[in-house]
Design a protein around this motif. Structure first.
Motif, PDB file in Angstrom:
ATOM      1  N   LEU A 292     -15.920  47.504  53.305  1.00 42.59           N
ATOM      2  CA  LEU A 292     -14.552  47.271  52.841  1.00 42.59           C
ATOM      3  C   LEU A 292     -13.708  46.889  54.044  1.00 42.59           C
ATOM      4  CD1 LEU A 292     -12.407  47.615  50.472  1.00 42.59           C
ATOM      5  CD2 LEU A 292     -11.983  49.866  51.482  1.00 42.59           C
ATOM      6  N   PRO A 294      -9.871  46.186  55.090  1.00 37.19           N
ATOM      7  CA  PRO A 294      -8.478  46.269  54.612  1.00 37.19           C
ATOM      8  C   PRO A 294      -7.696  44.984  54.861  1.00 37.19           C
ATOM      9  CG  PRO A 294      -9.098  48.211  55.908  1.00 37.19           C
ATOM     10  CD  PRO A 294     -10.186  47.201  56.106  1.00 37.19           C
ATOM     11  N   ALA A 295      -6.631  44.822  54.088  1.00 38.82           N
ATOM     12  CA  ALA A 295      -5.780  43.632  54.229  1.00 38.82           C
ATOM     13  C   ALA A 295      -5.148  43.552  55.611  1.00 38.82           C
ATOM     14  CB  ALA A 295      -4.703  43.641  53.145  1.00 38.82           C
ATOM     15  N   THR A 298      -7.590  41.571  57.636  1.00 40.94           N
ATOM     16  CA  THR A 298      -7.837  40.180  57.245  1.00 40.94           C
ATOM     17  C   THR A 298      -6.584  39.332  57.354  1.00 40.94           C
ATOM     18  OG1 THR A 298      -7.305  40.533  54.908  1.00 40.94           O
ATOM     19  CG2 THR A 298      -9.582  40.965  55.605  1.00 40.94           C
ATOM     20  N   ILE A 302      -7.652  42.050  50.676  1.00 36.72           N
ATOM     21  CA  ILE A 302      -8.715  43.019  50.931  1.00 36.72           C
ATOM     22  C   ILE A 302     -10.050  42.340  50.643  1.00 36.72           C
ATOM     23  CG2 ILE A 302      -9.670  45.261  50.256  1.00 36.72           C
ATOM     24  CD1 ILE A 302      -6.796  45.915  49.203  1.00 36.72           C
ATOM     25  N   GLU A 303     -11.034  42.589  51.476  1.00 39.20           N
ATOM     26  CA  GLU A 303     -12.357  42.004  51.283  1.00 39.20           C
ATOM     27  C   GLU A 303     -13.390  43.095  51.030  1.00 39.20           C
ATOM     28  OE1 GLU A 303     -13.449  39.607  54.612  1.00 39.20           O
ATOM     29  OE2 GLU A 303     -11.918  38.060  54.218  1.00 39.20           O
ATOM     30  N   LYS A 313     -12.722  38.981  47.249  1.00 39.89           N
ATOM     31  CA  LYS A 313     -11.383  39.186  47.780  1.00 39.89           C
ATOM     32  C   LYS A 313     -10.449  39.616  46.658  1.00 39.89           C
ATOM     33  CE  LYS A 313     -12.056  35.713  51.417  1.00 39.89           C
ATOM     34  NZ  LYS A 313     -11.530  34.481  52.037  1.00 39.89           N
ATOM     35  N   ARG A 315      -6.233  41.483  45.869  1.00 31.08           N
ATOM     36  CA  ARG A 315      -4.967  42.019  46.360  1.00 31.08           C
ATOM     37  C   ARG A 315      -4.961  43.548  46.306  1.00 31.08           C
ATOM     38  NH1 ARG A 315      -0.107  39.864  43.431  1.00 31.08           N
ATOM     39  NH2 ARG A 315       1.019  40.299  45.368  1.00 31.08           N
ATOM     40  N   SER A 316      -5.781  44.137  45.441  1.00 29.76           N
ATOM     41  CA  SER A 316      -5.930  45.597  45.395  1.00 29.76           C
ATOM     42  C   SER A 316      -7.357  45.924  44.973  1.00 29.76           C
ATOM     43  CB  SER A 316      -4.930  46.224  44.418  1.00 29.76           C
ATOM     44  OG  SER A 316      -5.227  45.857  43.082  1.00 29.76           O
ATOM     45  N   THR A 460     -13.421  53.706  57.320  1.00 30.65           N
ATOM     46  CA  THR A 460     -12.480  52.768  56.689  1.00 30.65           C
ATOM     47  C   THR A 460     -11.410  53.511  55.902  1.00 30.65           C
ATOM     48  OG1 THR A 460     -14.241  51.119  56.494  1.00 30.65           O
ATOM     49  CG2 THR A 460     -12.256  50.765  55.190  1.00 30.65           C
ATOM     50  N   VAL A 479      -5.759  53.861  52.704  1.00 24.38           N
ATOM     51  CA  VAL A 479      -5.618  52.433  52.985  1.00 24.38           C
ATOM     52  C   VAL A 479      -4.696  51.805  51.947  1.00 24.38           C
ATOM     53  CG1 VAL A 479      -6.833  50.227  53.184  1.00 24.38           C
ATOM     54  CG2 VAL A 479      -7.909  52.332  54.029  1.00 24.38           C
ATOM     55  N   VAL A 482      -5.679  50.217  48.340  1.00 26.57           N
ATOM     56  CA  VAL A 482      -6.993  50.720  47.939  1.00 26.57           C
ATOM     57  C   VAL A 482      -6.814  52.056  47.234  1.00 26.57           C
ATOM     58  CG1 VAL A 482      -9.276  51.458  48.705  1.00 26.57           C
ATOM     59  CG2 VAL A 482      -8.136  49.532  49.840  1.00 26.57           C
TER      60      VAL A 482
END
Length: 525
Positions: A292, A294-295, A298, A302-303, A313, A315-316, A460, A479, A482
């Motif tokens: 994972l 976090p945004a 990146t 979030i990936e 990918k 947004r949440s 993470t 996070v 998340v």
């Protein structure tokens, strides 16, 4: 053999048979053959498109093939497919009889495109809730592709064969005479093992997907609930799951799920998936998350990196990865897994008929397992680490009433012993005296609780000392963006109904988070 209610239901189902079907029987003079003959006769009486043919052309008796008349299309059962396999029997009759499967067309095309010869054999037990998925998947494959044959074998009726092939867990699958797999497998999982390019093709498809608004990782009760509540908000929702249904698939009986007094895990899992599919949710099954990102790292979305190499990918994200059976982590446990060490008494118990077994764990699961096994095996020894059993009083009373059960408290299992092929015993330490003891036995059923599937999240998101994802009252993790729900979190009481509530809460929190984010810039028209 079939009561009037079942006969009425089957007669309606069999109206979907469009092509003549032969039930080709191989029987002897035994009682089980008479029982099978009665079943086949009852089935044939329910449709003018079903006939019984006595062939006696199979070395296994009792057995029968379900064959599309005048063709090579068939599936075969060695035994009497009642219990959990009755649905497998009905589906096989319908599919051989020309009724189309509801399986996705791309999966059907993948099966039909397979080259080579595939001869599958599956050993099952009638009490195994994991077995029907395997049996039904391989039966369908044999109907769709003439190069594929499958026989489903009731291990309890062929003990010499089970012993010779060292089958000590069900379902056990052989392909062309060699061990292919053990445990629950879906049609897609079987295909992934024999169609070596399938994983790479699926990864390429995933790489092309647009970003999600809410991405759910895990497809158990919490994940399904989160997906439904997110999709109801009209936002782009995806689910990536290693196996949709999660641990519910391994649960025999589910009681007191509010408004449903009793159901079974596989049935509930199928209903969960169907409910999710009622909405516009992108389900990506057989996908294991590995990382994972976090945004904040990146610079945007979030990936989630998958084991296949694909990257999703969003947004949440809602983490609902659930838990798995805890292992003893003693020497010999891994060496003899499925060779005497088992985790599902309902599935594998019948394979230990008349033998000596141990159950490790004195909670509700362990005591229930010991009670169930006592009706099958010669003797059960229950070993509990604590000074007393932790199961409900009513279960303890039932356990202590059984003449073939021994209870050992303050016992710590130290080693699983075997002869290289199968379990022959275990050693345990008496924690009050430190004395070591050895038990001679043939099976060990481990029932010592759960461990969260969160190893991939270390470093993470914040985890508790037990590895659970730390969440607040809204399911928020450490996070931003998340969220988490279900058995993988610090929320107490690992129950399906609680996981569902937490999943819906996490999705609502994710939506609340999204509407407060700055909207992404739109490209100029």
């Amino acid at each position: 053999m079939l009561d009037s209610t079942i006969q009425t239901q089957l007669k309606a189902y069999f109206e979907n048979i469009t092509q003549p079907v032969e039930l080709v029987a191989s029987l002897d003079d035994g009682a089980k053959s008479q029982e099978l003959n009665e079943l086949l006769t009852d089935l044939a009486a329910l449709s003018d498109k079903i006939t019984v043919v006595r062939a006696d052309d199979d070395a296994r008796t009792p057995s029968f093939a379900i064959r599309r008349a005048g063709t090579a299309v068939e599936v075969r059962f060695a035994g009497i497919p009642m219990g959990h396999e009755f649905n497998s029997l009905v589906l096989a009759l319908l599919q051989v009889g020309g009724h189309p499967s509801k399986t996705a067309q791309d999966v059907i095309a993948q099966v039909q495109a397979l080259d080579g010869e595939y001869r599958f054999e599956t050993y099952f037990s009638l009490s195994c809730q994991n077995c029907p998925d395997v049996v039904q998947a391989l039966n369908l494959m044999s109907v769709l592709n003439p190069n594929i044959k499958h026989v489903a074998i009731d291990g309890a009726l062929f003990p010499d064969e089970v012993e010779a092939r060292k089958v000590m867990a069900v379902p056990t699958i052989f392909l062309n005479g060699e061990t292919f797999g053990q445990g629950r497998m879906s049609l897609e999982q079987v295909l992934a093992k024999i169609d070596t390019g399938a994983v790479a093709r699926e990864a390429e498809k995933i790489k092309q997907k647009d970003a999600f608004e809410v991405l759910v990782i895990g497809g158990g009760p919490a994940g399904a609930s989160a997906a439904i509540y997110a999709a109801r908000k009209g936002i782009r929702t995806g689910v990536a799951a290693e196996r949709f249904g999660g641990q519910v698939l391994d649960t025999m009986g589910i009681e007191n799920f509010i408004s449903v007094s009793h159901t079974e895990g596989p049935k509930l899992a199928a209903q969960l998936e169907q409910h999710v599919r009622d909405y516009d949710v992108d389900i990506m099954n057989l996908q294991r998350a590995e990382t994972l990102v976090p945004a904040t790292e990146t610079g945007g979305l979030i990936e989630v990196h998958l084991a296949s190499g694909a990257v999703l990918k969003s947004r949440s994200v809602v983490l609902s990865t659930g838990a798995r059976w805890r292992q003893m982590n003693v020497p010999g446990e891994d060496d003899y897994r499925n060779k005497g060490v088992a985790y599902c008494p309902h599935c594998d118990g019948p394979l230990f008929k008349g033998k000596r077994v141990a159950v490790i764990g004195g909670g509700n699961s362990g005591v229930e397992a010991a009670i169930d096994l006592a009706g099958i095996v010669a003797h059960v020894t229950l070993i509990e680490f604590d000074t007393k059993l932790r199961a409900d009083a009513v279960l303890q009373a039932k356990l202590h009433s059984l003449p073939n059960v021994t209870v050992i408290t303050s016992g710590q299992t130290t080693e699983v012993v075997g002869d290289g092929n199968k379990v022959t015993g275990l050693t345990y330490k008496d924690r009050t005296t430190d004395a070591l003891h050895t038990l001679e036995l043939e099976g060990i059923f481990v029932q010592i609780g759960l461990v969260p599937n969160t190893e991939w999240l270390k470093g993470t998101v914040a985890l508790s000392p037990r590895g659970e994802i730390e969440v607040d009252a809204g399911g928020r993790t450490s996070v931003p963006g998340v969220f988490a729900a279900g058995d993988a979190t610090t929320v107490p009481y690992k129950q399906i109904v609680i996981a569902m509530g937490e999943g819906s809460k996490a999705a609502l929190s994710a939506f609340d988070y999204l509407i407060r984010l700055p909207q992404p810039a739109r490209a100029a028209a």
